[in-house]
Write an enzyme that holds these catalytic residues in place. Sequence first.
Site, PDB file in Angstrom:
ATOM      1  N   HIS A  44       0.385  -8.693  -1.302  1.00 27.52           N
ATOM      2  CA  HIS A  44      -0.536  -7.619  -0.928  1.00 27.52           C
ATOM      3  C   HIS A  44      -1.674  -7.580  -1.945  1.00 27.52           C
ATOM      4  CE1 HIS A  44      -2.336  -3.888   0.049  1.00 27.52           C
ATOM      5  NE2 HIS A  44      -1.857  -3.246  -0.999  1.00 27.52           N
ATOM      6  N   CYS A  60       0.551   0.126   2.886  1.00 29.11           N
ATOM      7  CA  CYS A  60       0.174  -1.272   2.672  1.00 29.11           C
ATOM      8  C   CYS A  60       1.257  -2.259   3.099  1.00 29.11           C
ATOM      9  CB  CYS A  60      -0.178  -1.491   1.202  1.00 29.11           C
ATOM     10  SG  CYS A  60      -1.582  -0.494   0.651  1.00 29.11           S
ATOM     11  N   ASN A 101      -8.911  -4.102  -1.086  1.00 30.61           N
ATOM     12  CA  ASN A 101      -7.609  -3.726  -0.525  1.00 30.61           C
ATOM     13  C   ASN A 101      -7.831  -3.144   0.864  1.00 30.61           C
ATOM     14  OD1 ASN A 101      -5.158  -2.612   0.162  1.00 30.61           O
ATOM     15  ND2 ASN A 101      -4.853  -1.496  -1.733  1.00 30.61           N
TER      16      ASN A 101
END
Length: 336
Positions: free
Chosen positions: A256, A116, A286
Amino acid sequence: MSKITAAITGVGAYLPDYILDNFELSRMVDTSDEWIMTRIGIKTRHILKGEGLGTSYLGEHAVRDLLEKTNTDPLDVDMIICATVTPDMFFPSTANLIAHKTGLKNAFGYDMSAACSGFFFALTTASKIVESGFVKKAIVVGADKMSSIVDYEDRSTCPIFGDGAGAVLVEPNTEGLGLLDADLHSDGGGAQHLYMKAGGSAYPPTIETVQNKWHHIHQEGQAVFKAAVSNMGDVSTAIMERNRLSIDDIAYLVPHQANMRIIDATAKRIGLPADKCMINIEKFGNTTAATLPLCLWDYESRLKKGDNLILATFGGGYTWGAAYLKWAYDGGDFSR
């Protein structure tokens, strides 16, 4: 001569048409809209459908959007980096496939794998290369087809992830705008809590690895939650202190989009109110390496030249970091 910095001069994005909502997901696995919203904060996520369509398809369309918006000739682009953990294949790189599909004939390219944190690490790398004078125009892509490695029988992970791509153009700047500071970290000790076991050289694909579901995401939620909040908060605070930035100086935190509770906890840890936090996890989920550029794209019209942004990220393995970015243009000048 003024110091050269590397600035983002445009943002493009692509999200697949198919939307998987919580109601449909609840018919696939033992979950509910209330359970997902309470624990994760996601209502919908985009999913790429179609045989043979991989991450390069997502990245291609994000780059096309970027080139069109910024009126950039593909032949003028010198470099492309694609951050992804779901490449079309091990080689050639997804970056090279995207370059071929979008006509970036003069650009060299490669992939970056940092989960990520991939886009953040790639942006930092591209910025340093631009600052050196080696390239004039660089494109950084964050793209992942997470649906390709999600186990839709695992209710602890399948509601979290979506597919998507974001791309930014990075160019030299002499006005003091762009990426002004960054702090990057990694710790392989975290691999035991968030990983995909098979598919690499340690456990090549076999009938057994497929049957054991080793080609899917494995996550230990509590361990990841604690590490994400702690590390994202600490490194964001350190970046602000190092650059003598107060809460009032910050236009937005760009976190994030892993989990709404992680975003909230990180913002509170550094003292930022909710209205100074870019949030789109509810509609996109996500998207791993795509979350940060999708935030910039989603909020682009609200951004003004000179706005101070703090980027913060955390990824599997572990990887994490934060950056101080001074926005380089009035986002309202671009229309979607």
